[in-house]
Write a protein that holds these residues in place. Structure first.
Motif, short mmCIF file in Angstrom:
data_model
loop_
_atom_site.label_atom_id
_atom_site.label_comp_id
_atom_site.label_asym_id
_atom_site.label_seq_id
_atom_site.Cartn_x
_atom_site.Cartn_y
_atom_site.Cartn_z
N LEU A 20 0.82 -1.20 0.00
CA LEU A 20 0.00 0.00 0.00
C LEU A 20 0.86 1.25 0.00
O LEU A 20 0.34 2.36 -0.15
CB LEU A 20 -0.93 0.00 1.21
CG LEU A 20 -1.90 -1.18 1.28
CD1 LEU A 20 -2.72 -1.13 2.56
CD2 LEU A 20 -2.82 -1.18 0.06
N PHE A 22 2.52 2.74 2.40
CA PHE A 22 2.62 3.56 3.60
C PHE A 22 3.99 3.32 4.22
O PHE A 22 4.53 2.22 4.11
CB PHE A 22 1.51 3.18 4.58
CG PHE A 22 1.28 4.20 5.65
CD1 PHE A 22 0.72 5.43 5.33
CD2 PHE A 22 1.64 3.94 6.97
CE1 PHE A 22 0.51 6.38 6.32
CE2 PHE A 22 1.43 4.90 7.95
CZ PHE A 22 0.86 6.12 7.62
N ALA A 30 1.91 -0.75 13.49
CA ALA A 30 0.46 -0.87 13.57
C ALA A 30 0.02 -2.32 13.65
O ALA A 30 -0.84 -2.68 14.46
CB ALA A 30 -0.17 -0.21 12.35
N ASP C 91 -3.23 7.12 1.88
CA ASP C 91 -2.40 7.60 2.99
C ASP C 91 -3.25 8.07 4.16
O ASP C 91 -2.97 7.76 5.31
CB ASP C 91 -1.51 8.76 2.53
CG ASP C 91 -0.15 8.28 2.03
OD1 ASP C 91 0.06 7.05 2.02
OD2 ASP C 91 0.70 9.12 1.66
N LEU C 94 -4.62 5.27 6.04
CA LEU C 94 -3.59 4.53 6.76
C LEU C 94 -2.98 5.35 7.90
O LEU C 94 -2.52 4.77 8.88
CB LEU C 94 -2.51 4.05 5.78
CG LEU C 94 -3.03 3.01 4.79
CD1 LEU C 94 -1.94 2.54 3.86
CD2 LEU C 94 -3.66 1.82 5.51
N TYR C 95 -2.99 6.68 7.78
CA TYR C 95 -2.56 7.47 8.94
C TYR C 95 -3.45 7.15 10.12
O TYR C 95 -2.99 6.96 11.24
CB TYR C 95 -2.56 8.97 8.64
CG TYR C 95 -1.19 9.45 8.19
CD1 TYR C 95 -0.14 9.55 9.10
CD2 TYR C 95 -0.93 9.75 6.87
CE1 TYR C 95 1.12 9.94 8.70
CE2 TYR C 95 0.33 10.14 6.45
CZ TYR C 95 1.36 10.23 7.38
OH TYR C 95 2.61 10.60 6.98
N LEU C 97 -5.38 4.38 10.52
CA LEU C 97 -5.32 2.97 10.93
C LEU C 97 -3.93 2.55 11.41
O LEU C 97 -3.79 1.79 12.37
CB LEU C 97 -5.69 2.07 9.74
CG LEU C 97 -7.17 1.89 9.45
CD1 LEU C 97 -7.34 0.99 8.23
CD2 LEU C 97 -7.87 1.28 10.65
#
Ligand code: NA
Ligand code: NA
Lengths: 439, 341, 193
Positions: A20, A22, A30, C91, C94-95, C97
């Motif tokens: 993804l 990130f 996470a 993004d 995901l920031y 999560l």
């Protein structure tokens, strides 16, 4: 789902999540927090903090920022072109002189500059146009620069070997001693390959014009004395101090960093602005590497806590592999991972999964690490994510296509595999020096 | 929440502060086996080695937070939190051995003081058991024979706990490294000398490869024992019989350790000699200098009230019990000479 | 909006750059240790503690600064093919999560971790006169707060990008040599950097 199943699911999810795009450090963190919460509730937050602290108090990683700092100082000190020019004078009579000088420059320079990709771009500006001007085959020239530019990660002192040492608990000193000859061997294979091809088919790499070949010896030596010798001396003293037991890697790195500041000052190429830039970039690169460790420490301890590691181990052991097939399989996995991923992720995240299995197959973690170090060279070169070809493409003349570069790089990837096969067949290439020095 | 079928079994993560190959890890496993067998499957300690979840020096923090349920280590490792911690692991050489020291812990008021430190002063969520008295620890491994206390000056030397204060007092440059790092560091010349613990551990760590003089007898750590700890909230929540099993297993493992150590340590000392190690007794002048240095260390640390209180209690116990032992116990030397030369 | 984002960037950058100088202190401290061991024959007993503290301080305090430069490594072989809007949307999710939970743990549990250390007056157990550890441990919650702020700024950038279809500009800062060279080349060719 049982805990071990959760663990395996967590790993599978990570492989998907990484795509993804990130930042990987936080992706790892996470997943650790999420799965850890399912297994141990609130306590996982304490674990996050304690694992972060483990990275902060890790004495092996101290040398990472120091070597990175040394690299930035040398990189910004404008000694690359000096070095290349004097080495070219020295190599002018050889077949493929420009390519040989490029490879030697890369090997030496990259050795001092650690993990950064600056070598490829700098040589791409300096040597690549020169090679094209003299009628070199574009693919060969591109391969030389990309492959040469990545040698620094293998030839010690290398940040990658520190990271492997920190992950695998193998002495960094032994890794440095072990990687020394395999690194030279790979550089030697590159040079031999280029010379043989230039000799068989001079149209690929035409000899220099006569006027440029007959350089007086005095000029050659003078050039080497002011460029090659000081840098080689600096690198040799850093390496020597580590290998002969005079200093720890972090002590040698600190001395090397201070030495490179002096060297740059002597060349009158260091000012306060450049020092400042080096300091700030060191902070960013170190933060990038160390936060990756924070993420991976959290991820892997939850993975171990859930028993995921045990499941993987049981799975591999049930396959009933011979040590050779196990070795081939792991190296193949690392090779394949190298196509989409960069070396940091591979070393910090995937290699630890294999490490506990080494004992079962009676494989020395030092030997395994050196094989990986060779293998990782291909991750810089293999499409689609290949740092070196992309950097070269960025600075190359517009008519050179990325596909040409990738094609030029392929034979060098083949040479890496040859080097791995040689090292596997004659482990003494890497294992002799550490055994000789530390037994 | 974990969904494994754990209705009957409580499974606990129990991490040692030792590498797998060290005999100390074996002692941790010995203790856990006693608990597991006696608990008949209702409590299971899962033994992990140092670093499996957290590094050795973070084991206590992890048990306190509940990341680990329990752990096996030594009190000296926590002396950064309070210097008095070292008094419960490796106290000054008052003339006692570790068995006598454990006597103080169980019958001389030591346990109460330990609980005061752990639960009242440091407010840790921990319950602890001292177990397994270690024999006198050798002065350590040296590149040259130590002939006088001056030979220790400016020596880069590794030890732990209050013993670090002792050697600093004697002029050494004390460094503390993790067990596995000592030998490589000596090999590289970063340490001139080091002690770890006993012939078996020292043999496995490879000291014999890097130094040739093994100086035995010393007052730096003459009475150390292990510390077994558990997360107090979790321990208190156990049924009374499981709590009893843990407590008595620590006592049973304590005896077993004495017997096993006699067997293994003596065999490994012979192995070390076979490898060409010179086993040399530390000269009396050095031992004397150590005792004088202990005076200074005790005096300096006793400025802190709790430290002074523990030392006073230890001295009171040692004075009485040692007087009895000295009056009562017959010397082994004479008999040994008679039977074995 | 951009003013606030730049203010957060400036804070992270200032902190990161100030503590970046730890590398110089670290270099000198270690060189001094080597000098005193070989030349003065009196090895120090503080070099070990000082080294890891400076190293740890360096990378922790540069975490938010690195984030503000988008410098944390991404597995971006797919990501870089996507449009800015797609990148920003993913993004942003995901920031929420992936980023904030771990960072909040650093603040929340890190505060307790540091508080305990202050309560014990904890010193390093690596040498007899070990230096205090509580300052060092306090860096964890401080770093957490800095990362949280910077993470909020990055999330806001995602929102801006979702609206405008373009990543907002960042302030200028020193860049890797290869990036500088590549940008120069692209500029010479008249491409958009
Ligand atoms: Na790649
Ligand atoms: Na000891």
């Amino acid at each position: 789902m049982t805990d071990p199943q959760l663990g395996v699911f967590m790993l599978a999810l990570f492989v998907v999540a990484i795509m993804l795009g990130f930042p990987i450090a936080f992706t790892l963190m996470a997943l650790g927090v999420g799965f850890g919460y399912m297994a141990m509730g609130d306590t996982v937050f304490q674990l996050v903090v304690q694992r972060t602290y483990s990275v902060m108090a890790n004495d092996v990683l101290i040398s990472v920022p120091l070597f990175v700092f040394m690299g930035y100082i040398i990189e910004r000190a404008n000694i690359l072109d000096r070095l290349f020019k004097s080495l070219l004078l020295a190599a002018s009579g050889l077949p493929g002189a420009l390519a040989v000088a490029t490879l030697v420059t890369c090997a030496l320079f990259a050795t001092a500059t650690g993990i950064v990709g600056a070598v490829v771009t700098l040589m791409g500006l300096l040597a690549f146009p020169a090679m094209l001007r003299y009628g070199y085959d574009e693919r060969l020239a591109a391969g030389v620069i990309c492959a040469g530019g990545c040698l620094g990660i293998l030839i010690p002192p290398s940040v990658m070997l520190i990271l492997y040492g920190a992950t695998a608990g193998v002495s960094v000193v032994k890794l440095y001693a072990g990687a020394f000859f395999p690194g030279l061997m790979l550089a030697g294979l590159y040079i031999a390959y280029v010379m043989i091809r230039a000799w068989l088919n001079p149209s690929l790499a035409p000899p220099l014009p006569k006027a440029e070949r007959n350089v007086p010896l005095g000029t050659v030596l003078g050039g080497l004395a002011t460029s090659f010798v000081p840098l080689a001396f600096l690198i040799a003293s850093v390496l020597g101090a580590i290998l002969f037991g005079l200093a720890t890697p972090s002590e040698a790195a600190a001395i090397g960093a201070l030495g490179s500041v002096f060297l740059a000052a002597v060349y009158r190429s260091l000012d306060f602005r450049k020092l400042k830039e080096s300091v700030f970039l060191t902070a960013r690169t170190s933060a990038m590497v160390c936060w990756l460790f924070v993420g991976s420490f959290i991820f892997s301890s939850i993975f171990a806590y859930l028993g995921g590691q045990a499941v993987i181990e049981k799975f591999v052991l049930d396959l009933d592999l011979t040590p050779l097939t196990f070795l081939l399989l792991t190296q193949l996995i690392i090779f394949v991972l190298g196509w989409p991923l960069e070396w940091t992720e591979i070393i910090i995240i995937f290699v630890p999964i294999f490490l506990p299995l080494l004992k079962h197959f009676d494989i020395d973690p030092l030997f395994f690490g050196l094989l990986i170090a060779l293998n990782i060279q291909t991750s810089f070169l293999s499409p689609p994510v290949a740092m070196a070809p992309f950097y070269l493409k960025g600075v190359a003349p517009a008519h050179v296509s990325i596909n040409q570069i990738f094609r030029g790089v392929m034979p060098f990837m083949g040479l890496v595999l040859v080097a791995m096969a040689l090292f596997y067949t004659f482990p003494g290439i890497g294992m002799w020096l550490p055994e000789y020095l530390y037994r | 929440a974990p969904s494994v079928s754990r209705a009957q079994t409580v499974s606990w993560k129990f991490q040692s502060t030792w590498p797998t190959k060290d005999i100390f890890h074996e002692f941790a496993v010995d203790f856990a086996r006693r608990v597991n067998e006696m608990a008949g499957g209702r409590l299971k300690l899962d033994v992990l080695a140092a670093g499996a979840v957290v590094p050795a020096f973070q084991m206590q923090d992890a048990v306190n937070a509940g990341i680990l349920d329990g752990g096996h280590g030594v009190c000296a490792y926590w002396y950064g939190k309070h210097k008095a911690f070292s008094l419960f692991g490796t106290p000054p050489a008052l003339g006692w051995n570790a068995t006598n020291f454990l006597g103080w812990f169980h019958y001389g008021g030591g346990e109460k003081l330990y609980n005061e430190l752990v639960n009242d002063i440091l407010k840790l969520n921990i319950v602890g058991f001292l177990s397994a008295p270690m024999p006198t620890q050798p002065l350590g491994w040296f590149k040259k024979e130590i002939k006088s206390a001056d030979d220790l000056k400016n020596l880069k030397y590794r030890t732990v706990g209050l013993s670090a204060d002792l050697f600093k007092e004697m002029g050494a440059a004390v460094t503390i490294l993790a067990g596995g790092e000592i030998v490589p560091a000596m090999d590289r010349g970063l340490l001139d000398a080091a002690e770890f613990n006993n012939p078996s551990s020292d043999f496995l760590l490879g000291f014999a490869d890097v130094s040739k003089f093994y100086m035995v007898q010393s007052y730096h750590q003459s009475a150390e024992s292990f510390e077994i700890i558990f997360n107090k909230r979790k321990y208190d929540a156990l049924p009374a019989e499981l709590r009893a099993i843990i407590k008595y297993a620590s006592e049973a493992a304590s005896s077993d350790m004495i017997w096993k150590a006699l067997d293994r340590y003596s065999k490994d000392l012979e192995e070390l000699k076979k490898k060409g190690v010179n086993v040399v007794k530390t000269p009396d002048s050095v031992l004397d200098a150590q005792l004088k240095a202990w005076d200074k260390v005790i005096e300096a640390q006793s400025k802190e009230a709790f430290f002074a209180k523990v030392i006073a209690s230890q001295k009171e116990w040692a004075k009485r019990t040692l007087a009895y032992e000295r009056a009562n116990n017959v010397s082994g030397d004479m008999a040994y000479k008679h039977f074995f030369g | 909006m951009n003013r606030i984002l730049f203010a957060i960037d400036a804070l992270s950058t200032w902190v990161g750059k100030a503590f970046a100088w730890s590398i110089v202190v670290l270099t000198l401290a270690i060189v001094w240790e080597v000098f005193s061991r070989y030349v003065l024959k009196t090895p120090t007993d503080w070099a070990f503690d000082v080294s890891y503290m400076l190293y740890g301080t360096l990378f922790m305090m540069a975490g938010a600064y690195t984030l503000s430069r988008n410098g944390h490594v991404r597995g971006d072989f797919l990501y870089r093919q996507w449009s800015p809007r797609t990148q920003a949307g993913l993004d942003l999710v995901l920031y929420v999560l992936f980023f904030f939970p771990g960072i909040l743990a650093l603040i929340y549990a890190g505060f307790g971790f540091a508080k305990m250390s202050w309560m014990f007056n904890e010193h390093s157990s690596n040498s007899p006169n070990g230096p205090p550890l509580y300052h060092f441990k306090t860096l964890i919650p401080i770093t957490g707060v800095l990362m949280l702020l910077q993470g909020l700024a990055e999330a806001a950038r995602c929102v801006i990008c979702l609206r405008t279809g373009q990543w907002p500009q960042r302030l200028h800062d020193v860049e890797e040599l290869e990036k500088v060279i590549l940008e120069q080349k692209a500029h010479e060719r008249g491409e958009v950097a």
